[in-house]
Design an enzyme around this catalytic site. Structure first.
Site, PDB file in Angstrom:
ATOM      1  N   ASN A  64       0.797  -1.240   0.123  1.00 42.03           N
ATOM      2  CA  ASN A  64      -0.005   0.135   0.031  1.00 42.03           C
ATOM      3  C   ASN A  64       0.924   1.327   0.171  1.00 42.03           C
ATOM      4  O   ASN A  64       1.469   1.389   1.176  1.00 42.03           O
ATOM      5  CB  ASN A  64      -0.897   0.002   1.546  1.00 42.03           C
ATOM      6  CG  ASN A  64      -1.823   1.324   1.359  1.00 42.03           C
ATOM      7  OD1 ASN A  64      -1.720   2.055   0.494  1.00 42.03           O
ATOM      8  ND2 ASN A  64      -2.502   1.364   2.497  1.00 42.03           N
TER       9      ASN A  64
ATOM     10  N   LYS B  10       0.163   4.260  -0.053  1.00 38.83           N
ATOM     11  CA  LYS B  10      -0.228   5.589   0.440  1.00 38.83           C
ATOM     12  C   LYS B  10      -0.164   6.615  -0.375  1.00 38.83           C
ATOM     13  O   LYS B  10      -0.025   6.661  -1.633  1.00 38.83           O
ATOM     14  CB  LYS B  10       0.238   5.469   1.961  1.00 38.83           C
ATOM     15  CG  LYS B  10       0.037   4.172   2.678  1.00 38.83           C
ATOM     16  CD  LYS B  10       0.127   4.345   4.148  1.00 38.83           C
ATOM     17  CE  LYS B  10      -0.078   3.113   4.721  1.00 38.83           C
ATOM     18  NZ  LYS B  10       0.017   3.164   6.290  1.00 38.83           N
TER      19      LYS B  10
ATOM     20  N   HIS C 187      -9.548   1.032   4.962  1.00 41.22           N
ATOM     21  CA  HIS C 187      -8.326   1.249   5.646  1.00 41.22           C
ATOM     22  C   HIS C 187      -8.486   2.395   6.963  1.00 41.22           C
ATOM     23  O   HIS C 187      -9.321   3.182   6.631  1.00 41.22           O
ATOM     24  CB  HIS C 187      -7.119   1.983   4.709  1.00 41.22           C
ATOM     25  CG  HIS C 187      -5.650   2.063   5.298  1.00 41.22           C
ATOM     26  ND1 HIS C 187      -5.309   2.656   6.400  1.00 41.22           N
ATOM     27  CD2 HIS C 187      -4.865   1.218   4.915  1.00 41.22           C
ATOM     28  CE1 HIS C 187      -4.119   2.614   6.748  1.00 41.22           C
ATOM     29  NE2 HIS C 187      -3.494   1.351   5.969  1.00 41.22           N
TER      30      HIS C 187
ATOM     31  N   GLU D  14      -6.893   4.837   8.034  1.00 45.73           N
ATOM     32  CA  GLU D  14      -6.618   6.280   7.723  1.00 45.73           C
ATOM     33  C   GLU D  14      -7.635   6.906   6.884  1.00 45.73           C
ATOM     34  O   GLU D  14      -8.113   7.816   7.171  1.00 45.73           O
ATOM     35  CB  GLU D  14      -5.376   6.344   6.835  1.00 45.73           C
ATOM     36  CG  GLU D  14      -4.302   5.945   7.494  1.00 45.73           C
ATOM     37  CD  GLU D  14      -2.938   5.146   6.849  1.00 45.73           C
ATOM     38  OE1 GLU D  14      -2.828   5.572   5.700  1.00 45.73           O
ATOM     39  OE2 GLU D  14      -1.953   4.975   7.485  1.00 45.73           O
TER      40      GLU D  14
ATOM     41  N   GLU E   3      -5.062  -4.921  10.443  1.00 42.55           N
ATOM     42  CA  GLU E   3      -4.093  -4.008  10.794  1.00 42.55           C
ATOM     43  C   GLU E   3      -4.457  -3.043  12.209  1.00 42.55           C
ATOM     44  O   GLU E   3      -5.359  -2.126  12.016  1.00 42.55           O
ATOM     45  CB  GLU E   3      -4.215  -2.966   9.456  1.00 42.55           C
ATOM     46  CG  GLU E   3      -3.847  -3.616   8.053  1.00 42.55           C
ATOM     47  CD  GLU E   3      -3.226  -2.467   7.393  1.00 42.55           C
ATOM     48  OE1 GLU E   3      -2.220  -2.892   6.620  1.00 42.55           O
ATOM     49  OE2 GLU E   3      -3.931  -1.255   7.174  1.00 42.55           O
TER      50      GLU E   3
ATOM     51  N   GLY F 275       2.773   2.248  10.895  1.00 42.47           N
ATOM     52  CA  GLY F 275       3.785   3.323  10.783  1.00 42.47           C
ATOM     53  C   GLY F 275       4.483   3.562  12.212  1.00 42.47           C
ATOM     54  O   GLY F 275       5.181   4.549  12.065  1.00 42.47           O
TER      55      GLY F 275
ATOM     56  N   SER G 212       3.782  -1.964  10.526  1.00 43.17           N
ATOM     57  CA  SER G 212       5.158  -2.299  10.639  1.00 43.17           C
ATOM     58  C   SER G 212       5.529  -3.678  10.364  1.00 43.17           C
ATOM     59  O   SER G 212       6.402  -4.152  10.890  1.00 43.17           O
ATOM     60  CB  SER G 212       5.430  -1.743  12.145  1.00 43.17           C
ATOM     61  OG  SER G 212       5.182  -0.369  12.331  1.00 43.17           O
TER      62      SER G 212
HETATM   63  P1  13P Z   1       3.200   0.358   7.886  1.00 39.49           P
HETATM   64  O1  13P Z   1       3.817  -0.953   7.010  1.00 39.49           O
HETATM   65  O2  13P Z   1       3.852   1.373   7.339  1.00 39.49           O
HETATM   66  O3  13P Z   1       2.980   0.202   9.304  1.00 39.49           O
HETATM   67  O4  13P Z   1       1.654   0.466   6.995  1.00 39.49           O
HETATM   68  C1  13P Z   1       0.665  -0.584   7.217  1.00 39.49           C
HETATM   69  C2  13P Z   1      -0.504  -0.166   6.436  1.00 39.49           C
HETATM   70  O5  13P Z   1      -1.358   0.600   6.965  1.00 39.49           O
HETATM   71  C3  13P Z   1      -0.547  -1.022   5.145  1.00 39.49           C
HETATM   72  O6  13P Z   1      -2.028  -0.816   5.129  1.00 39.49           O
END
Ligand code: 13P
Length: 253
Positions: free
Chosen positions: A9, A11, A96, A98, A168, A174, A214
Site C-alpha cells: 500500500n 499510500k 483502511h 486512515e 491492521e 507506521g 510495521s
Molecule cells: P506500515 O507497514 O507502514 O506500518 O503500514 C501498514 C499499513 O497501513 C498498510 O496498509
C-alpha cells in the site's frame, strides 16, 4: 487452498516518475526470481494506468487504495470503481483506518464502496483493526466483528470469495510497533471463526487474512509461519523494491 498474498500500500507516496521507477524495478526483480505467493501493489489513482502497462500481471496484481461510494456522475474529484477497473487494476483497498479516521468513512459508506467494487469486478482488500485504546480495553474482537458486520457480511458467499481481509491494528501502523506473532495469530483465528460462523468452514478456510502494521523482512517470516496469517499488507516497506522483496521472500523461508 487460500492464497498467500503480499500486498503493498503505497499510500500518498511517490510522484508518477518515482512510482513508475519502483514498479519497473519490482517487475524486473520478480521476473528474475519468481515469488512463492501472490504479489499486489496498490498505488495512488494517477499511477494506475501507467503502472498497469509496465507490470506483468501474471506476477504482480495491481490495486487502487480507495474508490468512490457512488457509481458515476457529479461527484467532483471522486474516482469510481469502474474507472479503477478500466486501468487494468484487479484490486482495491477499502476500509483502511486512515480513510476511516481522516475521511470519516463509516461502515455504511464502506458497504457502498464494497458493493460497487465487486459489481465492477474488482477484488477488495478490506481492512479492519482496533485502536490502542480499544486494545487496552480488550475490545479488539468486538471492533473487528462490527467492522465486518457493518460492511461485508451482507455479501453472498460467492461475492465474499472476492474479499481479502487485512487485519491492521492501528497502533502498529507506521509506528515500528508490530503485533507479536502470537497476538496477530490469536485475532486472525478469531476473524476466521466469525467468517466461518457467517459463511461456513469452507468459505472461512478459503479466505486470505493478511496482517498489516510495521511488517518488514525481519518479522515477516515469524508472522507468516502462523496458521491463520496468509500474508501481509505492507506500507512503508513496500516503497523500496529490496525491502518489499524481502517480505515476499518470507514465503520462501
Ligand atoms: P506500515 O507497514 O507502514 O506500518 O503500514 C501498514 C499499513 O497501513 C498498510 O496498509
Amino acid at each position: 487452498m487460500r492464497k498467500k498474498i503480499v500486498a503493498g500500500n503505497w499510500k500518498m507516496n511517490k510522484n508518477l516518475q518515482e512510482g513508475v521507477a519502483l514498479a519497473t524495478e519490482l517487475n524486473e526483480v520478480l521476473a528474475a526470481d519468481k515469488p512463492n505467493c501472490d504479489v499486489v501493489i496498490c498505488t495512488p489513482f494517477i499511477h494506475l494506468a501507467t503502472v498497469s502497462g509496465i507490470i506483468n500481471h501474471e506476477v504482480i496484481g495491481l490495486g487502487a487504495e480507495n474508490c468512490a461510494d457512488k457509481a458515476s456522475g457529479a461527484y467532483t474529484g471522486e474516482v469510481s470503481a469502474e474507472m479503477v477497473k478500466s486501468t487494468g487494476a484487479e484490486y482495491v483497498i477499502l476500509g483502511h483506518s486512515e480513510r476511516r479516521e481522516y475521511y470519516n468513512e463509516t461502515p455504511a459508506i464502506l458497504k457502498e464502496k464494497v458493493d460497487l467494487a465487486l459489481a465492477n469486478g474488482l477484488k477488495v482488500i478490506f481492512c479492519i483493526g482496533e485502536s490502542l485504546a480499544q486494545r487496552e480495553a480488550n475490545e479488539q474482537n468486538a471492533v473487528v466483528k462490527a467492522e465486518l458486520e457493518g460492511s461485508v457480511f451482507h455479501l453472498t458467499p460467492e461475492q465474499f470469495a472476492n474479499i481479502v481481509i487485512a487485519y491492521e491494528p492501528i497502533w502498529a501502523i507506521g509506528t515500528g510497533k508490530t503485533a507479536t506473532s502470537d497476538q496477530a495469530e490469536e485475532i486472525h483465528a478469531y476473524i476466521r471463526s466469525i467468517i466461518a460462523a457467517q459463511y461456513g468452514n469452507e468459505v472461512a478456510e478459503n479466505t486470505s487474512i493478511l496482517y498489516g502494521g510495521s511488517c518488514k523482512a525481519s518479522n515477516a517470516p515469524e508472522l507468516f509461519a502462523k496458521p491463520d496469517i496468509d500474508g501481509g499488507l505492507i506500507g512503508g516497506a513496500s516503497l523500496k523494491a529490496p525491502d518489499f522483496k524481502g517480505i515476499i521472500d518470507a514465503w520462501k523461508a
